[in-house]
Design a protein around this motif. Structure first.
Motif, PDB file in Angstrom:
ATOM      1  N   LEU A 157       0.838  -1.196   0.000  1.00 32.49           N
ATOM      2  CA  LEU A 157       0.000   0.000   0.000  1.00 32.49           C
ATOM      3  C   LEU A 157       0.874   1.248   0.000  1.00 32.49           C
ATOM      4  O   LEU A 157       2.035   1.207   0.393  1.00 32.49           O
ATOM      5  N   ARG A 158       0.286   2.344  -0.440  1.00 34.68           N
ATOM      6  CA  ARG A 158       1.005   3.612  -0.513  1.00 34.68           C
ATOM      7  C   ARG A 158       0.191   4.717   0.146  1.00 34.68           C
ATOM      8  O   ARG A 158      -1.037   4.648   0.210  1.00 34.68           O
ATOM      9  N   SER A 159       0.897   5.737   0.614  1.00 36.15           N
ATOM     10  CA  SER A 159       0.212   6.916   1.115  1.00 36.15           C
ATOM     11  C   SER A 159      -0.631   7.520  -0.004  1.00 36.15           C
ATOM     12  O   SER A 159      -0.153   7.691  -1.124  1.00 36.15           O
ATOM     13  N   GLY A 160      -1.879   7.809   0.283  1.00 33.11           N
ATOM     14  CA  GLY A 160      -2.784   8.359  -0.721  1.00 33.11           C
ATOM     15  C   GLY A 160      -3.718   7.343  -1.336  1.00 33.11           C
ATOM     16  O   GLY A 160      -4.677   7.717  -2.021  1.00 33.11           O
ATOM     17  N   ASP A 161      -3.467   6.054  -1.102  1.00 28.06           N
ATOM     18  CA  ASP A 161      -4.390   5.022  -1.595  1.00 28.06           C
ATOM     19  C   ASP A 161      -5.757   5.186  -0.930  1.00 28.06           C
ATOM     20  O   ASP A 161      -5.859   5.384   0.287  1.00 28.06           O
ATOM     21  N   VAL A 162      -6.812   5.084  -1.737  1.00 29.35           N
ATOM     22  CA  VAL A 162      -8.165   5.111  -1.202  1.00 29.35           C
ATOM     23  C   VAL A 162      -8.635   3.678  -1.015  1.00 29.35           C
ATOM     24  O   VAL A 162      -8.597   2.864  -1.945  1.00 29.35           O
ATOM     25  N   LEU A 163      -9.064   3.349   0.202  1.00 25.83           N
ATOM     26  CA  LEU A 163      -9.552   2.005   0.501  1.00 25.83           C
ATOM     27  C   LEU A 163     -11.019   1.933   0.105  1.00 25.83           C
ATOM     28  O   LEU A 163     -11.887   2.502   0.766  1.00 25.83           O
ATOM     29  N   VAL A 164     -11.288   1.227  -1.001  1.00 30.16           N
ATOM     30  CA  VAL A 164     -12.646   1.170  -1.549  1.00 30.16           C
ATOM     31  C   VAL A 164     -13.431   0.007  -0.951  1.00 30.16           C
ATOM     32  O   VAL A 164     -14.586   0.164  -0.534  1.00 30.16           O
ATOM     33  N   GLU A 165     -12.817  -1.182  -0.917  1.00 29.11           N
ATOM     34  CA  GLU A 165     -13.468  -2.364  -0.360  1.00 29.11           C
ATOM     35  C   GLU A 165     -12.460  -3.161   0.452  1.00 29.11           C
ATOM     36  O   GLU A 165     -11.256  -3.152   0.150  1.00 29.11           O
ATOM     37  N   ILE A 166     -12.946  -3.854   1.459  1.00 26.68           N
ATOM     38  CA  ILE A 166     -12.132  -4.794   2.225  1.00 26.68           C
ATOM     39  C   ILE A 166     -12.888  -6.109   2.278  1.00 26.68           C
ATOM     40  O   ILE A 166     -14.043  -6.155   2.735  1.00 26.68           O
ATOM     41  N   ASP A 167     -12.250  -7.151   1.750  1.00 29.68           N
ATOM     42  CA  ASP A 167     -12.872  -8.468   1.649  1.00 29.68           C
ATOM     43  C   ASP A 167     -14.205  -8.396   0.909  1.00 29.68           C
ATOM     44  O   ASP A 167     -15.196  -9.052   1.281  1.00 29.68           O
ATOM     45  N   GLY A 168     -14.253  -7.554  -0.112  1.00 29.37           N
ATOM     46  CA  GLY A 168     -15.438  -7.450  -0.953  1.00 29.37           C
ATOM     47  C   GLY A 168     -16.537  -6.561  -0.426  1.00 29.37           C
ATOM     48  O   GLY A 168     -17.552  -6.357  -1.106  1.00 29.37           O
ATOM     49  N   GLU A 169     -16.362  -5.993   0.777  1.00 26.83           N
ATOM     50  CA  GLU A 169     -17.383  -5.119   1.357  1.00 26.83           C
ATOM     51  C   GLU A 169     -16.929  -3.659   1.262  1.00 26.83           C
ATOM     52  O   GLU A 169     -15.794  -3.333   1.622  1.00 26.83           O
ATOM     53  N   PRO A 170     -17.799  -2.762   0.799  1.00 24.68           N
ATOM     54  CA  PRO A 170     -17.426  -1.339   0.691  1.00 24.68           C
ATOM     55  C   PRO A 170     -17.107  -0.739   2.063  1.00 24.68           C
ATOM     56  O   PRO A 170     -17.727  -1.104   3.073  1.00 24.68           O
ATOM     57  N   VAL A 171     -16.146   0.182   2.092  1.00 21.00           N
ATOM     58  CA  VAL A 171     -15.841   0.930   3.312  1.00 21.00           C
ATOM     59  C   VAL A 171     -15.968   2.418   2.996  1.00 21.00           C
ATOM     60  O   VAL A 171     -15.460   2.888   1.980  1.00 21.00           O
ATOM     61  N   ALA A 172     -16.653   3.143   3.861  1.00 12.23           N
ATOM     62  CA  ALA A 172     -16.928   4.557   3.605  1.00 12.23           C
ATOM     63  C   ALA A 172     -16.022   5.494   4.384  1.00 12.23           C
ATOM     64  O   ALA A 172     -15.867   6.656   4.007  1.00 12.23           O
ATOM     65  N   ASP A 173     -15.408   5.005   5.466  1.00 13.97           N
ATOM     66  CA  ASP A 173     -14.562   5.881   6.266  1.00 13.97           C
ATOM     67  C   ASP A 173     -13.549   5.040   7.027  1.00 13.97           C
ATOM     68  O   ASP A 173     -13.553   3.805   6.946  1.00 13.97           O
TER      69      ASP A 173
END
Length: 347
Positions: A157-173
């Motif tokens: 991972l890199r600084s600035g990466d947006v975490l869109v999903e974790i284990d197929g589930e969306p993450v909003a914050d």
């Protein structure tokens, strides 16, 4: 007799000299004094402190002032003992150990940079808290802030990466991101869909056990907030997080057609988070002096800081209102507008 008199004179001169020299010796203390009082509804250098673009905004009578503490002394500019003693005798100043403001492992420049970052973060949190209080929706995203060395996320991972999903589930914050990573056993891998430079890709990151026994991947995550319109807050070179509550109230006043103060002069201090929780700060006594000098009628203070108001030089000359949340602060201002102040929560 002459010799004895000369001995006494010389001794007296030496004593005075030693005393003067001792008073001139630099000491590792910092003096906190009443600082700037800045109306968040007013102007600074000819421009509004809070400017709203892309949404109707309003100007009202009254004031919502943030107040600050100014510090003298510190590494590279230590004061002498005489100055410290004079400040100690002053009812509006406080003498603090140097390390209380300038930790020994950090330079004055690093402290200044940290305070600037804290100010920026407090302004973002203030806007978010104000919009939450006014039921104005906005978007959030969980963004990687730092990647720690020697942890599984390093090199993945890199600084600035947006975490869109974790284990197929969306993450909003960030809260959802942290909860999703911790929903497993240490050692289990994590599948993360990230957005990097406008492109989405899935990566797999291992986990290790933290000191508390939770699974971690070795990153810090921050909330990136996208507001539906632009809010700019300009306060010059002031740093630190303690004006957050007053920023939030100022934003609310700008967005409210009727305003919050009813023409009253309000000052206050307290941090803010995106959920509207008001946190304690230091230097409340000095800030109350600044507020009184600017003609404030009421002083809003975080409940955590109430104990600092009891010995203030101006207690009894200004109404001190205790708040724990932005909602409570807004409710207090409503009571003040309507003249119903008997039930205001006080320290």
């Amino acid at each position: 007799m002459f010799r004895r008199a000369m001995t006494l004179i010389v001794s007296a001169v030496l004593l005075v000299g030693f005393t003067v020299a001792a008073l001139a010796v630099p000491v590792p203390y910092v003096v906190a004094s009443p600082g700037l009082a800045l109306d968040t509804l007013g102007e600074l250098d000819g421009e509004q402190v809070i400017q709203v673009e892309g949404h109707p905004s309003y100007e009202h009578d009254g004031s919502l002032s943030m107040v600050t503490v100014q510090y003298a002394g510190g590494p590279g500019s230590r004061m002498n003992l005489f100055t410290a003693l004079s400040a100690w005798l002053s009812p509006s100043q406080a003498v603090l150990p140097e390390e209380a403001i300038f930790p020994p492992d950090r330079s004055a420049e690093e402290v200044s940079q940290t305070q600037a970052v804290q100010m920026d973060n407090s302004q973002d949190a203030a806007v978010a808290a104000a919009l939450n209080e006014m039921d104005v929706p906005y978007e959030t995203a969980a963004v990687v802030h730092t990647v720690n060395e020697d942890y599984p996320a390093e090199g993945v991972l890199r600084s600035g990466d947006v975490l869109v999903e974790i284990d197929g589930e969306p993450v909003a914050d960030k809260e959802e991101a942290v909860a999703a990573v911790q929903d497993r056993s240490p050692g289990d891998p994590v599948r993360i869909l990230v957005e990097r430079d406008g492109q989405k890709q899935e990566v797999e990151v291992g986990t290790v056990e933290s000191d508390t026994g939770d699974p971690i991947i070795g990153i810090t995550v921050e909330n990136d907030m996208t507001f539906p319109f632009d809010v700019e807050i300009s306060v010059g070179g002031v740093g630190g997080p303690s004006a957050g509550m007053m920023f939030a109230l100022g934003v609310m006043d700008r967005l409210d057609p009727e305003g919050l103060t009813g023409g009253h002069h309000i000052a206050g201090t307290g941090t803010i988070d995106v959920d509207g929780n008001v946190g304690g700060v230091s230097g409340v006594q000095q800030k109350m002096v600044s507020a009184k000098r600017e003609g404030a009628e009421y002083f809003l203070v975080a409940a955590e800081s109430c104990d600092q108001t009891f010995e203030s030089a101006v207690t009894g000359q200004i109404e001190v209102v205790r708040v724990e949340t932005l909602e409570e602060a807004a409710d207090a201002l409503e009571d003040i507008r309507e003249g119903d102040t008997d039930a205001l929560p006080r320290c």
